[in-house]
Scaffold this active site. Structure first.
Site, PDB file in Angstrom:
ATOM      1  CG  ASP A 117      41.013 -21.674  11.713  1.00  0.00           C
ATOM      2  OD1 ASP A 117      39.942 -22.118  12.166  1.00  0.00           O
ATOM      3  OD2 ASP A 117      41.104 -20.568  11.147  1.00  0.00           O
ATOM      4  CE  LYS A 118      34.803 -26.364   9.541  1.00  0.00           C
ATOM      5  NZ  LYS A 118      33.673 -25.415   9.477  1.00  0.00           N
ATOM      6  CG  HIS A 119      37.717 -21.611   5.910  1.00  0.00           C
ATOM      7  ND1 HIS A 119      37.717 -20.419   6.591  1.00  0.00           N
ATOM      8  CD2 HIS A 119      37.026 -21.378   4.765  1.00  0.00           C
ATOM      9  CE1 HIS A 119      37.062 -19.508   5.895  1.00  0.00           C
ATOM     10  NE2 HIS A 119      36.630 -20.060   4.779  1.00  0.00           N
ATOM     11  CB  SER A 120      33.225 -25.037   5.823  1.00  0.00           C
ATOM     12  OG  SER A 120      32.221 -25.376   4.898  1.00  0.00           O
ATOM     13  CB  THR A 157      31.130 -18.895  10.378  1.00  0.00           C
ATOM     14  OG1 THR A 157      31.151 -20.226   9.864  1.00  0.00           O
ATOM     15  CG2 THR A 157      31.462 -18.910  11.853  1.00  0.00           C
ATOM     16  NE  ARG A 205      35.365 -16.263  -5.398  1.00  0.00           N
ATOM     17  CZ  ARG A 205      35.524 -17.034  -4.306  1.00  0.00           C
ATOM     18  NH1 ARG A 205      36.123 -16.587  -3.240  1.00  0.00           N
ATOM     19  NH2 ARG A 205      35.085 -18.283  -4.320  1.00  0.00           N
ATOM     20  CB  SER A 220      38.861 -16.952  -1.092  1.00  0.00           C
ATOM     21  OG  SER A 220      37.989 -16.580  -0.063  1.00  0.00           O
ATOM     22  CE  LYS A 224      38.376 -16.268   4.437  1.00  0.00           C
ATOM     23  NZ  LYS A 224      38.070 -15.984   3.042  1.00  0.00           N
ATOM     24  CE  LYS A 225      40.724 -19.983   7.707  1.00  0.00           C
ATOM     25  NZ  LYS A 225      39.963 -19.933   8.965  1.00  0.00           N
TER      26      LYS A 225
END
Ligand code: URA
Length: 446
Positions: A117-120, A157, A205, A220, A224-225
């Site tokens: 997976d990828k997150h930004s 997203t 936040r 945060s 999730k990951k």
């Protein structure tokens, strides 16, 4: 960023297998469990620069989820963390407490090395996830992406995907497994079952000026990951004028915390530092970004977007040992954009997540003009013209009848005319922070 995570305590926390999230770090003697502290005491402790134990952090997160914490107490604790920071061990404990506030996802053993997976950390015009999840699925990966909504000035997203009529971000763990079996990817939101504590803190936040906190961002994202039981994760850490952190040094600090906390939780995390001084691609705004993501999946579209998608994908395929090198991985991702297989997965993901199959088909096979007819549009468009030769340089989509004079002036002042050669956006990819060798196993660093 006033309060970076302070230096790590003497001994780093022992690594924990991704599925093993039930036990915390420090605990009282078995026959004398420590009396749980009340929330005002926990807030005071952090406010005065103390450190919170694993039990304290779990107590706070439990109160957030069961509703016994007042909004004011949540805001106060977030601000105390924002101002005082957290050390690595506290950040690991917070991440674990958020992750265990809901259900852990479990997948068939055969998928183990394919789960990526990828997150930004958030940018402007950042539609990479929309393209990368289906592209990785087309490469044979399983991508159970739990994504976020807009935070601060950055776009989310989930909000972008929800501009597609029918798209449903809430999916049960069983539905996610079905999507991974049939499509290879899904993009979902946190929910009452998935990381509920992050949902509550994320919203708080956003309205308490506590977005730009290293431990809060780290917990945060990684909570999730961790829940996704991944083989590898890449976090796109943005820096620059349109990012949460302007300087590359600040972003590097966040990247190192993300990689370190990931390692503490047994999660192989790499962090890419990428420039966010101008929007990614040419479009900003939910449905406009969906259109641009589709263009990228046509094998076309802006080069900076394609560059970031292929490079982040290359890192993931390499990190999960599905490619020999990052370049080989990037070439495989590029191939899925050029041969239409990423777009095919995107179409199947849309249909699997509630979009009418006919609409999903029309969106994915249509021309850019046809796609625009299928997505929600703003009521008005206004073009701004360059003063020198009169050509339009910016098109604003808006629901108001027109831009105000002040808005028009602010936008026109952003335009710089020069005699220099036409501007080509450089690759945003600046630097890669890799996980420690023990989580890299057989790989050497490139
Ligand atoms: N994405 C998240 O999920 N959380 C953050 O804090 C920032 C980006």
């Amino acid at each position: 960023m006033a309060a970076p995570a302070t230096s790590a305590p003497s001994a780093p926390p022992a690594p924990v297998a991704p599925g093993d999230l039930s036990e915390g770090g420090s605990r009282g003697p078995p026959d004398l469990p420590p009396e749980p502290k009340q929330l005002p005491e926990l807030i005071r402790l952090k406010r005065d620069g103390g450190r919170l134990s694993d039990v304290d952090i779990r107590g706070f997160v439990r109160a957030v989820v069961d509703g016994s914490a007042h909004g004011a107490q949540i805001g106060a604790m977030l601000m105390a963390i924002r101002l005082r920071g957290m050390d690595l061990e506290e950040t690991v404990a917070l991440t674990r407490a958020l992750a265990t506030s809901g259900q852990q996802l479990e997948w068939p053993e055969a998928w183990r090395s394919q789960l990526v997976d990828k997150h930004s950390t958030g940018g402007v015009g950042d539609k990479v996830s929309l393209v990368l999840a289906p592209a990785l699925a087309a490469c044979g990966c399983k991508v159970p992406m739990i994504s976020g909504r807009g935070l601060g000035h950055t776009g989310g997203t989930l909000d972008k995907l929800e501009s597609i009529p029918g798209f449903t971000v809430i999916q049960s763990p069983e539905q996610m497994q079905g999507l991974l079996e049939q499509v290879g990817c899904c993009i979902v939101g946190q929910s009452k079952k998935l990381v509920p504590a992050d949902g509550i803190l994320y919203e708080a936040r956003d309205v308490t000026a506590t977005v730009d906190s290293l431990p809060l961002i780290t917990a945060s994202i990684l909570s999730k990951k961790v829940v996704e039981s991944l083989s590898a994760l890449v976090v796109d850490v943005k820096f620059g004028g349109a990012a949460v952190f302007p300087s590359q040094a600040q972003a590097r600090e966040l990247a190192e915390v993300l990689v370190g906390v990931g390692a503490g939780l047994g999660l192989r995390v790499a962090a890419a530092l990428t420039a966010m001084n101008s929007p990614l691609g040419r479009s900003v705004g939910h449905s406009l970004e969906v259109e641009e993501a589709l263009l990228c999946m046509d094998g076309a579209g802006p080069p900076d977007l394609r560059d970031l998608v292929t490079r982040l994908g290359g890192v993931l395929l390499w990190l999960s040992r599905q490619a020999e090198t990052q370049d080989e991985g990037a070439a495989r991702v590029a191939q899925t954009l050029d041969d239409g297989s990423a777009r095919d997965r995107f179409e199947r993901m849309l249909a699997g997540q509630g979009v009418d199959p006919g609409l999903a088909r029309a969106l994915c096979s249509g021309t850019p003009a046809q796609r625009r007819q299928l997505l929600p549009r703003a009521r008005e468009q206004e073009e701004l013209h360059a003063p020198a030769d009169g050509m339009p340089w910016l098109r604003v989509h808006l629901d108001a009848p027109a831009l105000s004079a002040a808005q028009r002036r602010a936008l026109q002042e952003a335009l710089v005319l020069s005699d220099r050669a036409p501007f080509a956006a450089p690759s945003p990819f600046a630097e890669l922070v890799l996980p420690p060798p023990r989580t890299m196993s057989t790989h050497t660093q490139q």
